[in-house]
Design a protein around this motif. Structure first.
Motif, PDB file in Angstrom:
ATOM      1  N   ASP A 388       0.822  -1.209   0.000  1.00 15.37           N
ATOM      2  CA  ASP A 388       0.000   0.000   0.000  1.00 15.37           C
ATOM      3  C   ASP A 388       0.858   1.263   0.000  1.00 15.37           C
ATOM      4  O   ASP A 388       0.386   2.352   0.336  1.00 15.37           O
ATOM      5  CB  ASP A 388      -0.956   0.011   1.191  1.00 15.37           C
ATOM      6  N   CYS A 389       2.140   1.091  -0.383  1.00 16.24           N
ATOM      7  CA  CYS A 389       3.084   2.204  -0.507  1.00 16.24           C
ATOM      8  C   CYS A 389       3.505   2.780   0.841  1.00 16.24           C
ATOM      9  O   CYS A 389       4.067   3.876   0.902  1.00 16.24           O
ATOM     10  CB  CYS A 389       2.525   3.326  -1.387  1.00 16.24           C
ATOM     11  N   MET A 390       3.231   2.057   1.924  1.00 12.13           N
ATOM     12  CA  MET A 390       3.649   2.493   3.253  1.00 12.13           C
ATOM     13  C   MET A 390       4.131   1.280   4.033  1.00 12.13           C
ATOM     14  O   MET A 390       3.570   0.189   3.899  1.00 12.13           O
ATOM     15  CB  MET A 390       2.485   3.149   4.009  1.00 12.13           C
ATOM     16  N   VAL A 391       5.175   1.467   4.827  1.00  6.74           N
ATOM     17  CA  VAL A 391       5.616   0.434   5.759  1.00  6.74           C
ATOM     18  C   VAL A 391       5.157   0.875   7.142  1.00  6.74           C
ATOM     19  O   VAL A 391       5.631   1.882   7.678  1.00  6.74           O
ATOM     20  CB  VAL A 391       7.148   0.255   5.720  1.00  6.74           C
ATOM     21  N   ASN A 392       4.206   0.141   7.706  1.00  9.07           N
ATOM     22  CA  ASN A 392       3.633   0.541   8.990  1.00  9.07           C
ATOM     23  C   ASN A 392       3.201  -0.694   9.773  1.00  9.07           C
ATOM     24  O   ASN A 392       3.581  -1.822   9.440  1.00  9.07           O
ATOM     25  CB  ASN A 392       2.465   1.515   8.777  1.00  9.07           C
ATOM     26  N   MET A 393       2.375  -0.490  10.804  1.00  7.70           N
ATOM     27  CA  MET A 393       1.977  -1.589  11.678  1.00  7.70           C
ATOM     28  C   MET A 393       1.137  -2.639  10.958  1.00  7.70           C
ATOM     29  O   MET A 393       1.086  -3.789  11.388  1.00  7.70           O
ATOM     30  CB  MET A 393       1.208  -1.040  12.883  1.00  7.70           C
ATOM     31  N   LEU A 394       0.475  -2.267   9.879  1.00  6.15           N
ATOM     32  CA  LEU A 394      -0.282  -3.261   9.124  1.00  6.15           C
ATOM     33  C   LEU A 394       0.661  -4.309   8.538  1.00  6.15           C
ATOM     34  O   LEU A 394       0.361  -5.507   8.542  1.00  6.15           O
ATOM     35  CB  LEU A 394      -1.089  -2.590   8.018  1.00  6.15           C
ATOM     36  N   ASP A 395       1.800  -3.866   8.034  1.00 12.15           N
ATOM     37  CA  ASP A 395       2.791  -4.811   7.512  1.00 12.15           C
ATOM     38  C   ASP A 395       3.363  -5.666   8.643  1.00 12.15           C
ATOM     39  O   ASP A 395       3.566  -6.875   8.488  1.00 12.15           O
ATOM     40  CB  ASP A 395       3.914  -4.045   6.808  1.00 12.15           C
ATOM     41  N   PHE A 396       3.613  -5.030   9.795  1.00  4.42           N
ATOM     42  CA  PHE A 396       4.142  -5.775  10.935  1.00  4.42           C
ATOM     43  C   PHE A 396       3.139  -6.829  11.405  1.00  4.42           C
ATOM     44  O   PHE A 396       3.515  -7.936  11.787  1.00  4.42           O
ATOM     45  CB  PHE A 396       4.472  -4.815  12.080  1.00  4.42           C
ATOM     46  N   ALA A 397       1.845  -6.497  11.376  1.00  4.77           N
ATOM     47  CA  ALA A 397       0.815  -7.450  11.802  1.00  4.77           C
ATOM     48  C   ALA A 397       0.802  -8.675  10.896  1.00  4.77           C
ATOM     49  O   ALA A 397       0.640  -9.809  11.363  1.00  4.77           O
ATOM     50  CB  ALA A 397      -0.553  -6.773  11.807  1.00  4.77           C
ATOM     51  N   ILE A 398       0.979  -8.462   9.593  1.00  2.96           N
ATOM     52  CA  ILE A 398       1.035  -9.594   8.661  1.00  2.96           C
ATOM     53  C   ILE A 398       2.256 -10.451   8.956  1.00  2.96           C
ATOM     54  O   ILE A 398       2.190 -11.687   8.984  1.00  2.96           O
ATOM     55  CB  ILE A 398       1.062  -9.078   7.208  1.00  2.96           C
ATOM     56  N   LEU A 399       3.393  -9.800   9.190  1.00  6.62           N
ATOM     57  CA  LEU A 399       4.617 -10.525   9.505  1.00  6.62           C
ATOM     58  C   LEU A 399       4.462 -11.324  10.795  1.00  6.62           C
ATOM     59  O   LEU A 399       4.845 -12.501  10.869  1.00  6.62           O
ATOM     60  CB  LEU A 399       5.780  -9.537   9.632  1.00  6.62           C
ATOM     61  N   ALA A 400       3.856 -10.706  11.823  1.00  5.32           N
ATOM     62  CA  ALA A 400       3.696 -11.390  13.107  1.00  5.32           C
ATOM     63  C   ALA A 400       2.760 -12.585  12.985  1.00  5.32           C
ATOM     64  O   ALA A 400       2.978 -13.634  13.600  1.00  5.32           O
ATOM     65  CB  ALA A 400       3.163 -10.402  14.149  1.00  5.32           C
ATOM     66  N   GLU A 401       1.715 -12.433  12.187  1.00  6.16           N
ATOM     67  CA  GLU A 401       0.744 -13.517  12.028  1.00  6.16           C
ATOM     68  C   GLU A 401       1.373 -14.734  11.365  1.00  6.16           C
ATOM     69  O   GLU A 401       1.012 -15.872  11.652  1.00  6.16           O
ATOM     70  CB  GLU A 401      -0.445 -13.024  11.206  1.00  6.16           C
ATOM     71  N   GLU A 402       2.345 -14.508  10.483  1.00 11.10           N
ATOM     72  CA  GLU A 402       2.954 -15.610   9.740  1.00 11.10           C
ATOM     73  C   GLU A 402       4.389 -15.887  10.187  1.00 11.10           C
ATOM     74  O   GLU A 402       5.132 -16.577   9.494  1.00 11.10           O
ATOM     75  CB  GLU A 402       2.911 -15.283   8.244  1.00 11.10           C
ATOM     76  N   TRP A 403       4.769 -15.374  11.351  1.00 10.71           N
ATOM     77  CA  TRP A 403       6.138 -15.526  11.843  1.00 10.71           C
ATOM     78  C   TRP A 403       6.491 -17.000  12.034  1.00 10.71           C
ATOM     79  O   TRP A 403       5.731 -17.760  12.638  1.00 10.71           O
ATOM     80  CB  TRP A 403       6.289 -14.767  13.158  1.00 10.71           C
ATOM     81  N   LEU A 404       7.617 -17.398  11.465  1.00  8.76           N
ATOM     82  CA  LEU A 404       8.156 -18.755  11.544  1.00  8.76           C
ATOM     83  C   LEU A 404       7.237 -19.801  10.904  1.00  8.76           C
ATOM     84  O   LEU A 404       7.363 -20.997  11.183  1.00  8.76           O
ATOM     85  CB  LEU A 404       8.452 -19.146  13.002  1.00  8.76           C
ATOM     86  N   MET A 405       6.320 -19.377  10.059  1.00  6.13           N
ATOM     87  CA  MET A 405       5.465 -20.334   9.360  1.00  6.13           C
ATOM     88  C   MET A 405       6.287 -21.067   8.304  1.00  6.13           C
ATOM     89  O   MET A 405       7.027 -20.447   7.539  1.00  6.13           O
ATOM     90  CB  MET A 405       4.285 -19.611   8.702  1.00  6.13           C
ATOM     91  N   ASP A 406       6.185 -22.381   8.280  1.00 11.24           N
ATOM     92  CA  ASP A 406       6.929 -23.210   7.330  1.00 11.24           C
ATOM     93  C   ASP A 406       5.932 -23.830   6.358  1.00 11.24           C
ATOM     94  O   ASP A 406       5.103 -24.652   6.751  1.00 11.24           O
ATOM     95  CB  ASP A 406       7.699 -24.295   8.083  1.00 11.24           C
ATOM     96  N   THR A 407       5.974 -23.418   5.104  1.00 11.17           N
ATOM     97  CA  THR A 407       5.012 -23.915   4.111  1.00 11.17           C
ATOM     98  C   THR A 407       5.601 -25.001   3.216  1.00 11.17           C
ATOM     99  O   THR A 407       5.007 -25.365   2.203  1.00 11.17           O
ATOM    100  CB  THR A 407       4.518 -22.749   3.232  1.00 11.17           C
ATOM    101  N   ARG A 408       6.796 -25.534   3.600  1.00 11.30           N
ATOM    102  CA  ARG A 408       7.409 -26.577   2.767  1.00 11.30           C
ATOM    103  C   ARG A 408       6.599 -27.868   2.826  1.00 11.30           C
ATOM    104  O   ARG A 408       6.016 -28.207   3.852  1.00 11.30           O
ATOM    105  CB  ARG A 408       8.840 -26.845   3.233  1.00 11.30           C
TER     106      ARG A 408
END
Length: 408
Positions: A388-408
């Motif tokens: 969305d052309c901004m790096v903010n808490m919305l991006d961090f929330a996505i990262l936190a939700e998928e943190w250490l997720m292994d899709t292999r």
């Protein structure tokens, strides 16, 4: 059945019916063969009264002697909940009821305050206490009779999608129903509305006799009603031009809100009235039921702050697609202009089944529009996960939700 002369038992006739001695007397078999009402909507307290007619039939093989039998209203519901209306009534007949013959009885509905406005279903049971010996005691209950009781001005029918009851596609109840009176400019709230998610039937009661805009919303997912994937019925109609017969059989079609997935997800509340997307973004959206083609229309509009005022500046794309994705080549925007995207879905007969709506934040509340508005930012960085052309808490929330997720 005839017996040979050597058979010691004798045959005899009873009321013109042949019976074998020793086999037991043939018993009647009573069923409610019909339960009818002259119209599907009853205006409460109207004169003359509306009568439900039940027809009792003797399926035989025995004869029901002349007299009377009892019946009762059973399994009554109002708006999907048990309605405590009961009581016995008498079905009279003047002659023996032979197999195949019928007797009728009528009772009034909607004639008093004991029948409040609502959507009803009821059954009738004949010989409820099993006072009559029958060939079968398991078929005395009628099929259900459905009808509505409404105030003077009403609208009733089926909520449909692509010509079929909406209940064929989703079992969610209506999340909201409202209307605007174009004549008075008011949004009345003293009306009755009910929708049956099992059948698709609806009832509006207590409407003004006026020119109206109606809207009914069905939230399949998300925190508000107008997010992608939900359904909406929006209609203008002049109730003054409808007869009661037309108003009691008035189907309302719904459309699905196109769920845009990339680069903007309208399944969520967008943060701005005009969103931002990264350069080179492709567009994709979820398929809507029974849609075969999508109209992808992209235009350039002037911002409201533009010296020329808000308005259409140029058309960029207007294509009919069978796919659910498209990669447009976006021209560079002039200052104080933006893109507006509209996606509409059509069935094989070119009837519209789906359309775009976006919901966005306005302070502590939300607004919505019938398009998706955006501008293209000069560049995007890797940390801009939602692009969305901004790096903010919305991006961090996505990262936190998928943190250490292994899709292999």
């Amino acid at each position: 059945h005839d017996y040979v002369p050597s058979d010691p038992r004798s045959d005899y006739w009873t009321d013109d019916y042949f019976q074998l001695e020793g086999s037991g007397k043939p018993l009647p078999d009573l069923v409610v063969s019909e339960l009818t009402i002259p119209a599907p909507v009853v205006v409460q307290g109207a004169s003359p009264w509306t009568w439900v007619t039940m027809t009792v039939k003797n399926n035989g093989p025995g004869i029901l002697q002349s007299g009377t039998l009892r019946a009762e209203v059973s399994n009554s519901t109002r708006n999907g909940e048990t309605f405590p209306h009961s009581g016995y009534f008498t079905v009279s007949y003047s002659a023996p009821l032979y197999p195949g013959q019928t007797a009728t009885h009528s009772f009034a509905v909607g004639h008093s305050s004991g029948w409040p406005v609502g959507v009803y279903s009821l059954r009738v049971k004949v010989d409820p206490d099993n006072l009559i010996d029958e060939a079968s005691e398991k078929n005395n209950l009628s099929a259900a009779l459905a009808f509505d009781i409404a105030d003077e001005r009403f609208l009733a029918g089926t909520i449909t999608y692509n010509g079929n009851p909406l209940s064929n596609y989703t079992s969610v109840p209506s999340s909201r129903a409202w209307f605007l009176d174009w004549v008075s400019g008011e949004y009345p709230d003293d009306f009755f509305f009910w929708y049956n998610p099992q059948t698709g039937h609806y009832l509006f009661s207590g409407l003004p006799d006026s020119d109206l805009y109606l809207e009914i919303l069905f939230r399949v997912a998300g925190e508000t009603d107008r997010l992608g994937g939900n359904y909406i019925a929006s209609h203008n109609l002049d109730l003054r031009l409808l007869s009661d017969a037309e108003a009691m059989d008035y189907d309302l079609p719904v459309k699905q809100i196109v769920h845009l997935l990339e680069p903007l997800d309208n399944g969520w509340i967008l943060e701005d009235r005009i969103s931002r997307i990264c350069p080179g973004s492709g567009f994709s959206w979820a398929a809507s039921p029974e849609v075969v083609n999508y109209r992808f229309k992209l235009d350039i509009y002037r911002d409201s702050e533009h010296p020329g005022g808000y308005g259409l500046e140029a058309s960029v794309v207007n294509l009919l697609l069978s796919d659910t994705s498209y990669m447009p080549v976006l021209p560079e925007l002039a200052e104080l202009t933006h893109f507006e995207l509209v996606i509409r879905g059509y069935n094989a007969s070119s009837e519209e089944l789906a359309l775009t709506i976006r919901t966005y934040r306005v302070g502590d509340s939300t607004g919505y529009g019938w398009d998706v508005r955006f501008k293209e930012c000069p560049s995007c960085v890797r940390g801009d996960i939602n692009r969305d052309c901004m790096v903010n808490m919305l991006d961090f929330a996505i990262l936190a939700e998928e943190w250490l997720m292994d899709t292999r």
